[in-house]
Design an enzyme around this catalytic site. Structure first.
Site: not given
Ligand code: PMP
Length: 344
Positions: A48
């Site tokens: 992130k």
């Molecule tokens: N794993 C974790 C621990 C996350 O915080 C997130 C994001 N919400 C994701 C996977 C998935 O990534 P994305 O939001 O880019 O689909």
């Protein structure tokens, strides 16, 4: 900046360029070669950082953020940490509306980074005024000089991964990647990375991991939001109870659903087998790999990149706590089986 001496102006220049780590043990019974994109290496310990860094700098370039302004977001934790980190470095205020499903550790972390955290119930509909979406929207409308990152509905989330994660993986595999396996939450990671990789080679298979209790897989198959798919589950950051526009469903070939229990065991297995302390969704994505392997998705020529989104330190009171595992009934694992007492 003196990159060769590893001196940085701030943590921001350390965002991205994460390593690919060969998974030697955990995947030994699967067909093909498996490489983990180790996003815990980002300074904020998750993928992130990429979107926080990119979206905030875009807002600065567009004149939407000026010194002293406020950044607002809804977040399950990781995005919040990354935004709070960038806001601290750049001197912005940060207000985060978080789900009550987020671990206590994550909420304490956000506060430590100087964020103003508003905890909202996770068991209400997204359109409910108490939901974290509605709370964030209201604060944004009431706060002059604020931007709302809105990661689930912001195309820049996709662009951040199109511009960084995708090119990195293409270069790191020297164009030999055959499959990408990634969790889908907002969908930004998988969609942006897929978009770049498919432009380079449309034959690369893009495999999304969804949670039981989430609507993404069914929506991908039918084009319809089926609310009967929605029920509570434990994994944070994976799957969704609505359709995010930050997911480009056309770039994803297939979704596979994983359970809380299997993913929890797999997160622990990764630590034991590879010495890699990664989060719950890394367990989920690896569980997805196992299921896909069983379905015959891979062969001996496959070169599979698996995105491990974050570090395990954020889950000490959850998946890496024996008490938590037992409370969920997840005891089919060495050291967690109920010890039989003979009553004496
Ligand atoms: N794993 C974790 C621990 C996350 O915080 C997130 C994001 N919400 C994701 C996977 C998935 O990534 P994305 O939001 O880019 O689909």
């Amino acid at each position: 900046m003196h990159k060769n001496l590893n001196v940085h102006d701030s943590l921001l220049s350390m965002v991205g360029c994460t390593p690919l780590i060969r998974l030697k043990n955990i995947s030994q019974h699967f067909q093909g070669e498996f490489l983990a994109k180790y996003e815990a290496q980002n300074p904020g310990l998750s993928s992130k950082d990429r979107i926080a860094h990119y979206i905030i700098e875009k807002a600065e370039q567009n004149g939407d953020l000026k010194p002293g302004d406020t950044i607002i977001e809804t977040t399950s934790g990781n995005t919040g940490f990354s935004i709070a980190m960038v806001a601290a470095i750049k001197g912005y205020k940060c207000i985060l509306a978080v789900s009550s499903k987020s671990s206590k550790d994550k909420i304490s972390l956000l506060k430590t980074m100087g964020a103003d955290v508003r905890v909202c119930p996770s068991n209400v509909a997204p359109e409910d005024p108490r939901s974290y979406y509605e709370v964030a929207k209201r604060i944004h409308s009431e706060t002059p000089g604020s931007i709302y990152i809105n990661q689930y509905f912001n195309d820049l989330n996709i662009d951040a991964h199109y511009l960084t994660t995708g090119p990195e993986i293409w270069a790191q595999t020297e164009g030999e990647i055959t499959h990408l396996v990634a969790c889908s939450g907002t969908g930004g990671t998988i969609s942006g990375t897929a978009r770049y990789l498919k432009e380079k080679n449309p034959n690369i298979r893009i495999l999304g991991i969804d949670a039981f209790g989430s609507v993404l897989q069914k929506f991908h198959e039918t084009g319809k939001l089926d609310k009967s798919e929605i029920y509570p589950y434990k994994i944070e950051g994976l799957g969704k109870n609505l359709i995010p526009t930050a997911t480009d469903f056309s770039s994803i070939d297939k979704f596979t659903k994983v359970s809380d229990e299997d993913s929890a065991y797999m997160a622990r297995d990764i630590a034991r087998a590879e010495g890699m302390f990664v989060g719950y969704t890394s367990g989920a994505v690896m569980q997805g790999v196992k299921q896909l392997d069983e379905e015959g998705e891979f062969d001996s020529q496959s070169k599979v990149v698996v995105i491990f989104p974050d570090h395990g330190s954020r889950y000490m009171s959850k998946v890496f706590s024996d008490e938590w595992m037992k409370a969920q009934g997840f005891t089919n694992y060495p050291g967690l089986k109920e010890e039989k007492t003979n009553g004496k």
